[in-house]
Design an enzyme around this catalytic site. Structure first.
Site, short mmCIF file in Angstrom:
data_model
loop_
_atom_site.label_atom_id
_atom_site.label_comp_id
_atom_site.label_asym_id
_atom_site.label_seq_id
_atom_site.Cartn_x
_atom_site.Cartn_y
_atom_site.Cartn_z
N HIS A 85 1.00 -1.28 0.06
CA HIS A 85 -0.15 -0.04 0.07
C HIS A 85 0.89 1.27 -0.05
O HIS A 85 0.31 2.40 -0.38
CB HIS A 85 -0.85 -0.06 1.17
CG HIS A 85 -1.91 -1.02 1.13
ND1 HIS A 85 -3.24 -0.79 0.76
CD2 HIS A 85 -1.76 -2.41 1.13
CE1 HIS A 85 -4.12 -1.91 0.97
NE2 HIS A 85 -3.19 -2.97 0.92
N ASP A 125 3.59 9.64 -0.23
CA ASP A 125 2.20 8.81 0.05
C ASP A 125 2.10 7.78 -0.94
O ASP A 125 2.02 8.11 -2.21
CB ASP A 125 1.08 9.70 0.26
CG ASP A 125 0.21 9.22 1.37
OD1 ASP A 125 0.00 7.97 1.69
OD2 ASP A 125 -0.68 9.84 1.76
P1 ADP Z 1 -3.01 6.17 5.60
O1 ADP Z 1 -3.18 5.08 4.89
O2 ADP Z 1 -1.46 6.47 5.35
O3 ADP Z 1 -3.35 6.67 7.05
P2 ADP Z 1 -5.05 7.40 3.77
O4 ADP Z 1 -5.26 8.90 3.39
O5 ADP Z 1 -4.72 6.56 2.54
O6 ADP Z 1 -3.45 7.34 4.60
O7 ADP Z 1 -6.06 6.97 4.83
C1 ADP Z 1 -6.30 7.49 5.87
C2 ADP Z 1 -7.74 6.80 6.23
O8 ADP Z 1 -7.79 7.15 7.44
C3 ADP Z 1 -8.89 7.54 5.49
O9 ADP Z 1 -9.73 6.34 4.99
C4 ADP Z 1 -9.46 8.47 6.52
O10 ADP Z 1 -10.77 8.60 6.23
C5 ADP Z 1 -9.08 7.93 7.87
N1 ADP Z 1 -8.89 9.04 8.83
C6 ADP Z 1 -8.36 10.04 8.61
N2 ADP Z 1 -8.38 11.00 9.59
C7 ADP Z 1 -9.39 10.22 10.39
C8 ADP Z 1 -9.82 10.45 11.80
N3 ADP Z 1 -9.50 11.72 12.31
N4 ADP Z 1 -11.07 9.85 12.17
C9 ADP Z 1 -11.10 8.70 11.48
N5 ADP Z 1 -10.47 8.20 10.37
C10 ADP Z 1 -9.73 9.24 9.95
O1 F6P Z 2 -1.41 2.84 4.33
C1 F6P Z 2 -0.37 2.52 5.03
C2 F6P Z 2 -0.50 1.87 6.55
O2 F6P Z 2 0.42 1.78 7.20
C3 F6P Z 2 -1.52 0.84 6.63
O3 F6P Z 2 -1.01 -0.34 6.39
C4 F6P Z 2 -2.15 1.10 8.16
O4 F6P Z 2 -3.60 0.62 8.09
C5 F6P Z 2 -2.36 2.63 8.03
O5 F6P Z 2 -1.18 2.97 7.21
C6 F6P Z 2 -2.51 3.00 9.44
O6 F6P Z 2 -1.45 2.69 10.19
P1 F6P Z 2 -1.30 1.89 11.39
O7 F6P Z 2 -1.98 0.59 11.38
O8 F6P Z 2 0.36 1.88 11.83
O9 F6P Z 2 -1.93 2.62 12.66
#
Ligand code: ADP
Ligand code: F6P
Length: 465
Positions: A162, A370
């Site tokens: 991912h 990202d």
């Molecule tokens: P990462 O996988 O690095 O966390 P992404 O942008 O791909 O980054 O995914 C983040 C996910 O976490 C999204 O589905 C978003 O809606 C969720 N998210 C981000 N901030 C919050 C929050 N404050 N509360 C709940 N979910 C959140």
């Molecule tokens: O998208 C990358 C990632 O590491 C996912 O594998 C994971 O679900 C998300 O970020 C959140 O990170 P963590 O599981 O460390 O809270």
């Protein structure tokens, strides 16, 4: 032991064991892109998800979610530190994100990483029925494909990363680079967010393992390992259902009123992570205020930064710096009852996130690096009309797909400032054209299309040359 024909193996289960304020245990959806993406497709598919349910000590039995069974894997306190906080999130995570933070190499962490990967592989081997498909997710479990191949040569093995896969010169820094590469290439199909990642892996495999082949098919001994780009997406239908809920519509109106009905709202939603570019963004916003190019009386910023990996030193330091900077900006530019920034360091449920997305005039998604960034796609899916601008980093995987966003290099603070002003000043017709194109794209490239594309490709027979 009940077995499944589809087994997903991911570090985290889609539910987190959360202790409510009254001390009761409740389950909630895990934050982060991976859990959200896979949860949407597996809830309706007979399958088993092997993963960690949060916390340490013996794993508790978990209820099924629809037709999805959960197979928890336990972690001890030492393993949590060595495998998850250490090797996964202090070595691989920074290295895979262009080393925007210095990766740490610690030999003890490697031992924990290998031992935990073996536990996940054994659990997956146990719950996979004969000839099953086993789909391993992300950098936490990079050794698992090869381990499963040894334990269960009858199953078909997929691996999806991912996060970005780094350029060879960065990957080569890893003391355990050979094992990590071999582990991943234990899969039949290795999927990435971007084609460049497949190219990087083919180059590394040729150099370290003497493989032949091309970017999309690496010939390793007597096997072909296929690779390819499968950009992950979101559950667009879920977002549309949320958008129509009266609670979300009312909440969006309320937020708009609370923030100031006449104000332009800049919104950012991130895990509190140094890859997300939060500090660069705050610098740009603060300089625009300093230079008088935006004013607190007509513009406001909302920064949601959900706590993440809080025991890892670099994340603690980041949080301190961000909170100091938010305090400084509000202190210097805010007015009574009118802060320059609303900073929310807390998780939100999906409905409240949808309402926030609907409230924004400009969504600011500016990670330094990202794999994809699903927040950018969620914003587009959450809009009920053709208003709203998306400012998006060129270094997010999503930029390759959402070409109608206002693309920006977040390292260039002056460029970031100009792009924010451009998005704030864009005429409604231009915004409508951009939003329509982005909405059309994500509608036909949603999470179901992603899973179908990957799993169909995984099932394809491969001819050994
Ligand atoms: P990462 O996988 O690095 O966390 P992404 O942008 O791909 O980054 O995914 C983040 C996910 O976490 C999204 O589905 C978003 O809606 C969720 N998210 C981000 N901030 C919050 C929050 N404050 N509360 C709940 N979910 C959140
Ligand atoms: O998208 C990358 C990632 O590491 C996912 O594998 C994971 O679900 C998300 O970020 C959140 O990170 P963590 O599981 O460390 O809270």
């Amino acid at each position: 032991m009940r077995q499944s024909s589809l087994v997903v193996v991911a570090n985290r289960l889609p539910l987190d064991d959360n202790v409510a304020p009254d001390g009761a245990c409740e389950w909630r959806r895990s934050p982060g892109g991976l859990a959200g993406a896979l949860h949407a497709i597996l809830e309706q598919t007979p399958s088993t998800w092997v993963g960690w349910g949060g916390g340490t000590g013996p794993a508790r039995d978990l209820p099924d979610i629809g037709s999805l069974r959960l197979r928890p894997v336990s972690l001890s306190e030492d393993e949590l530190r060595g495998y998850y906080e250490g090797f996964a999130n202090s070595t691989l995570w920074p290295l895979y994100h262009d080393a925007v933070e210095q990766p740490v190499f610690d030999r003890e962490w490697w031992l924990a990483y290998r031992a935990v990967n073996r536990r996940f592989a054994e659990a997956a081997a146990e719950v996979a029925e004969p000839g099953a498909t086993v789909w391993v997710q992300d950098y936490h479990l990079q050794l698992v494909p090869q381990m499963i191949r040894e334990l269960r040569p009858d199953v078909r093995i997929g691996f999806f990363l991912h996060v970005p896969f780094p350029p060879p010169e960065l990957f080569m820094q890893l003391p355990r680079r050979l094992e990590l590469l071999q582990g991943m290439l234990g899969a039949d199909l290795v999927g990435f967010q971007r084609p460049q990642a497949a190219h990087n892996v083919a180059q590394l495999a040729a150099k370290l393992l003497g493989t032949r082949g091309a970017d999309d098919a690496i010939i390793l001994d007597d096997r072909v390992v296929r690779t390819g780009a499968f950009p992950v997406s979101i559950d667009v239908a879920e977002m549309r259902t949320l958008n129509a809920r009266p609670y979300v519509v009312n909440q969006a109106h309320q937020l708009r009123h609370d923030l100031g009905a006449h104000k332009r709202v800049l919104l950012s939603v991130d895990r509190l992570d140094y890859t997300k570019g939060i500090e660069h963004r705050l610098t740009a916003y603060s300089e625009l205020l300093r230079d008088g190019r935006i004013k607190v009386r007509d513009t406001v910023m909302v920064q949601v930064a959900v706590p993440s990996r809080e025991r890892v030193e670099s994340y603690r330091g980041l949080r301190d710096r961000i909170e100091r900077e938010v305090g400084r900006i509000n202190g210097e530019y805010g007015r009574v009852g009118e802060p320059a920034i609303h900073y929310l360091n807390q998780p939100f449920d999906r409905a409240d996130l949808a309402a926030l997305y609907q409230t924004a005039d400009v969504m600011v998604v500016t990670p330094l690096r990202d794999g994809m960034n699903l927040v950018a796609k969620e914003f587009v899916a959450a809009r009920r009309d053709d208003t709203g601008a998306l400012v998006l980093s060129e270094f997010a995987g999503a930029a390759a797909e959402l070409e109608d966003a206002f693309l920006v290099n977040p390292h260039d603070v002056d460029g970031l400032k100009e792009t924010l002003l451009q998005a704030l000043a864009a005429p409604p017709e231009e915004l409508a054209t951009r939003m329509k194109a982005m909405r059309a794209y994500i509608t036909s490239n949603d999470i179901h299309a992603w899973a179908r594309a990957y799993l169909t490709s995984l099932e394809k027979p491969v001819l050994v040359p």
